[in-house]
Design a protein around this motif. Sequence first.
Motif, PDB file in Angstrom:
ATOM      1  N   MET A   1       0.831  -1.205   0.000  1.00 29.20           N
ATOM      2  CA  MET A   1       0.000   0.000   0.000  1.00 29.20           C
ATOM      3  C   MET A   1       0.871   1.262   0.000  1.00 29.20           C
ATOM      4  O   MET A   1       0.551   2.234  -0.682  1.00 29.20           O
ATOM      5  CB  MET A   1      -0.961   0.014   1.190  1.00 29.20           C
ATOM      6  CG  MET A   1      -1.945  -1.152   1.230  1.00 29.20           C
ATOM      7  SD  MET A   1      -2.965  -1.281  -0.253  1.00 29.20           S
ATOM      8  CE  MET A   1      -2.561  -2.936  -0.795  1.00 29.20           C
ATOM      9  N   LEU A   2       1.978   1.233   0.736  1.00 27.09           N
ATOM     10  CA  LEU A   2       2.901   2.369   0.741  1.00 27.09           C
ATOM     11  C   LEU A   2       3.481   2.559  -0.658  1.00 27.09           C
ATOM     12  O   LEU A   2       3.590   3.689  -1.146  1.00 27.09           O
ATOM     13  CB  LEU A   2       4.022   2.170   1.761  1.00 27.09           C
ATOM     14  CG  LEU A   2       5.048   3.305   1.822  1.00 27.09           C
ATOM     15  CD1 LEU A   2       4.386   4.619   2.225  1.00 27.09           C
ATOM     16  CD2 LEU A   2       6.172   2.946   2.791  1.00 27.09           C
ATOM     17  N   GLY A   3       3.815   1.457  -1.307  1.00 33.45           N
ATOM     18  CA  GLY A   3       4.339   1.530  -2.669  1.00 33.45           C
ATOM     19  C   GLY A   3       3.366   2.200  -3.621  1.00 33.45           C
ATOM     20  O   GLY A   3       3.754   3.027  -4.462  1.00 33.45           O
ATOM     21  N   ILE A   4       2.089   1.874  -3.503  1.00 32.31           N
ATOM     22  CA  ILE A   4       1.061   2.496  -4.347  1.00 32.31           C
ATOM     23  C   ILE A   4       1.003   3.995  -4.079  1.00 32.31           C
ATOM     24  O   ILE A   4       1.028   4.806  -5.008  1.00 32.31           O
ATOM     25  CB  ILE A   4      -0.320   1.851  -4.108  1.00 32.31           C
ATOM     26  CG1 ILE A   4      -0.327   0.429  -4.686  1.00 32.31           C
ATOM     27  CG2 ILE A   4      -1.448   2.697  -4.714  1.00 32.31           C
ATOM     28  CD1 ILE A   4      -1.541  -0.394  -4.283  1.00 32.31           C
ATOM     29  N   CYS A   5       0.941   4.373  -2.807  1.00 30.42           N
ATOM     30  CA  CYS A   5       0.865   5.799  -2.454  1.00 30.42           C
ATOM     31  C   CYS A   5       2.123   6.547  -2.904  1.00 30.42           C
ATOM     32  O   CYS A   5       2.040   7.671  -3.398  1.00 30.42           O
ATOM     33  CB  CYS A   5       0.651   5.956  -0.950  1.00 30.42           C
ATOM     34  SG  CYS A   5      -0.949   5.330  -0.395  1.00 30.42           S
ATOM     35  N   LEU A   6       3.273   5.917  -2.768  1.00 30.87           N
ATOM     36  CA  LEU A   6       4.538   6.531  -3.173  1.00 30.87           C
ATOM     37  C   LEU A   6       4.604   6.723  -4.684  1.00 30.87           C
ATOM     38  O   LEU A   6       5.107   7.747  -5.160  1.00 30.87           O
ATOM     39  CB  LEU A   6       5.689   5.646  -2.694  1.00 30.87           C
ATOM     40  CG  LEU A   6       7.071   6.232  -2.557  1.00 30.87           C
ATOM     41  CD1 LEU A   6       7.039   7.531  -1.763  1.00 30.87           C
ATOM     42  CD2 LEU A   6       7.988   5.233  -1.881  1.00 30.87           C
ATOM     43  N   ARG A   7       4.066   5.762  -5.421  1.00 33.08           N
ATOM     44  CA  ARG A   7       4.036   5.886  -6.888  1.00 33.08           C
ATOM     45  C   ARG A   7       3.273   7.124  -7.323  1.00 33.08           C
ATOM     46  O   ARG A   7       3.619   7.767  -8.299  1.00 33.08           O
ATOM     47  CB  ARG A   7       3.342   4.657  -7.497  1.00 33.08           C
ATOM     48  CG  ARG A   7       4.246   3.645  -8.067  1.00 33.08           C
ATOM     49  CD  ARG A   7       3.591   2.621  -8.952  1.00 33.08           C
ATOM     50  NE  ARG A   7       2.177   2.654  -9.139  1.00 33.08           N
ATOM     51  CZ  ARG A   7       1.343   1.690  -8.757  1.00 33.08           C
ATOM     52  NH1 ARG A   7       1.784   0.629  -8.137  1.00 33.08           N
ATOM     53  NH2 ARG A   7       0.063   1.803  -9.007  1.00 33.08           N
ATOM     54  N   TYR A   8       2.228   7.468  -6.587  1.00 33.70           N
ATOM     55  CA  TYR A   8       1.410   8.620  -6.960  1.00 33.70           C
ATOM     56  C   TYR A   8       1.929   9.935  -6.404  1.00 33.70           C
ATOM     57  O   TYR A   8       1.817  10.964  -7.052  1.00 33.70           O
ATOM     58  CB  TYR A   8      -0.052   8.408  -6.540  1.00 33.70           C
ATOM     59  CG  TYR A   8      -0.780   7.501  -7.490  1.00 33.70           C
ATOM     60  CD1 TYR A   8      -1.374   8.006  -8.641  1.00 33.70           C
ATOM     61  CD2 TYR A   8      -0.840   6.136  -7.263  1.00 33.70           C
ATOM     62  CE1 TYR A   8      -2.016   7.168  -9.542  1.00 33.70           C
ATOM     63  CE2 TYR A   8      -1.475   5.289  -8.161  1.00 33.70           C
ATOM     64  CZ  TYR A   8      -2.062   5.811  -9.290  1.00 33.70           C
ATOM     65  OH  TYR A   8      -2.683   4.982 -10.185  1.00 33.70           O
ATOM     66  N   THR A   9       2.461   9.915  -5.202  1.00 36.47           N
ATOM     67  CA  THR A   9       2.863  11.180  -4.583  1.00 36.47           C
ATOM     68  C   THR A   9       4.325  11.526  -4.834  1.00 36.47           C
ATOM     69  O   THR A   9       4.661  12.705  -4.889  1.00 36.47           O
ATOM     70  CB  THR A   9       2.651  11.144  -3.050  1.00 36.47           C
ATOM     71  OG1 THR A   9       3.499  10.142  -2.495  1.00 36.47           O
ATOM     72  CG2 THR A   9       1.202  10.882  -2.720  1.00 36.47           C
ATOM     73  N   GLY A  10       5.182  10.519  -4.941  1.00 40.64           N
ATOM     74  CA  GLY A  10       6.602  10.779  -5.141  1.00 40.64           C
ATOM     75  C   GLY A  10       7.295  11.276  -3.880  1.00 40.64           C
ATOM     76  O   GLY A  10       8.483  11.573  -3.891  1.00 40.64           O
ATOM     77  N   ASP A  11       6.573  11.334  -2.782  1.00 48.51           N
ATOM     78  CA  ASP A  11       7.110  11.864  -1.531  1.00 48.51           C
ATOM     79  C   ASP A  11       6.779  10.882  -0.401  1.00 48.51           C
ATOM     80  O   ASP A  11       5.606  10.592  -0.167  1.00 48.51           O
ATOM     81  CB  ASP A  11       6.481  13.239  -1.255  1.00 48.51           C
ATOM     82  CG  ASP A  11       6.827  13.771   0.106  1.00 48.51           C
ATOM     83  OD1 ASP A  11       8.013  14.080   0.345  1.00 48.51           O
ATOM     84  OD2 ASP A  11       5.916  13.860   0.946  1.00 48.51           O
ATOM     85  N   ARG A  12       7.812  10.371   0.264  1.00 50.46           N
ATOM     86  CA  ARG A  12       7.616   9.330   1.268  1.00 50.46           C
ATOM     87  C   ARG A  12       6.716   9.770   2.415  1.00 50.46           C
ATOM     88  O   ARG A  12       5.828   9.038   2.832  1.00 50.46           O
ATOM     89  CB  ARG A  12       8.962   8.839   1.813  1.00 50.46           C
ATOM     90  CG  ARG A  12       8.820   7.703   2.816  1.00 50.46           C
ATOM     91  CD  ARG A  12      10.124   7.005   3.096  1.00 50.46           C
ATOM     92  NE  ARG A  12      10.523   6.107   2.039  1.00 50.46           N
ATOM     93  CZ  ARG A  12      10.019   4.886   1.852  1.00 50.46           C
ATOM     94  NH1 ARG A  12       9.088   4.443   2.645  1.00 50.46           N
ATOM     95  NH2 ARG A  12      10.442   4.121   0.879  1.00 50.46           N
ATOM     96  N   GLU A  13       6.909  10.972   2.925  1.00 52.34           N
ATOM     97  CA  GLU A  13       6.116  11.441   4.064  1.00 52.34           C
ATOM     98  C   GLU A  13       4.625  11.543   3.697  1.00 52.34           C
ATOM     99  O   GLU A  13       3.759  11.083   4.437  1.00 52.34           O
ATOM    100  CB  GLU A  13       6.644  12.792   4.546  1.00 52.34           C
ATOM    101  CG  GLU A  13       6.078  13.222   5.877  1.00 52.34           C
ATOM    102  CD  GLU A  13       6.755  14.487   6.381  1.00 52.34           C
ATOM    103  OE1 GLU A  13       6.013  15.429   6.727  1.00 52.34           O
ATOM    104  OE2 GLU A  13       7.992  14.522   6.432  1.00 52.34           O
ATOM    105  N   THR A  14       4.352  12.125   2.545  1.00 52.44           N
ATOM    106  CA  THR A  14       2.972  12.240   2.072  1.00 52.44           C
ATOM    107  C   THR A  14       2.386  10.853   1.837  1.00 52.44           C
ATOM    108  O   THR A  14       1.236  10.578   2.205  1.00 52.44           O
ATOM    109  CB  THR A  14       2.905  13.073   0.776  1.00 52.44           C
ATOM    110  OG1 THR A  14       3.488  14.357   1.034  1.00 52.44           O
ATOM    111  CG2 THR A  14       1.475  13.241   0.290  1.00 52.44           C
TER     112      THR A  14
END
Length: 182
Positions: A29-42
């Motif tokens: 799930m973090l990987g999916i969110c990271l793919r879209y945001t490009g920012d680890r914290e977000t």
Amino acid sequence: MEEQELCERCKRGENYARKALYEQYAGRMLGICLRYTGDRETAQDLMHDGFLKIYASFDKFTWRGEGSLRAWMDKVMVNMALQFLRKNDVMAQAMALEEAPEAVDDSTVSDIETIPQSVLMQFIQELPDGYRTVFNLYTFEDKSHREIAQLLGINEKSSSSQLFRAKGVLAKRVKEWLMING
């Protein structure tokens, strides 16, 4: 714990099951969110919000066999990321046309296969927000330009253009990486 049992226990609100669900799927799930945001914290914030939404929405989930839980969770996370991006109007922050490469330099598939997946994912994360969003939806979520346009509130030509430019930036990055590391 099997996926179906995990679903049933989460539906009943069992904290142990929720913890197991989180531990089993947080990385994906973090990987999916990271793919879209490009920012680890977000991405981490979105992932945590996504899990809260998942826990609160289990009554709407219907078990359809092995893999259906993961697919549903993926969709929840993608929707969380898209909601965040729409709220922050990322499509208006796309790279200026003069900064975009004119043409996509075709790297051979075998060249690209020599690049570690983590490096390719890093290149995707570094794309400008608009490019990255369209690229992810088209490539990973298998959405058409019409569907992308509807999801992001843009026109189809803009979606197509953003994808073309994303591929151009990625091709340039791949070529540079191959020159240095190949």
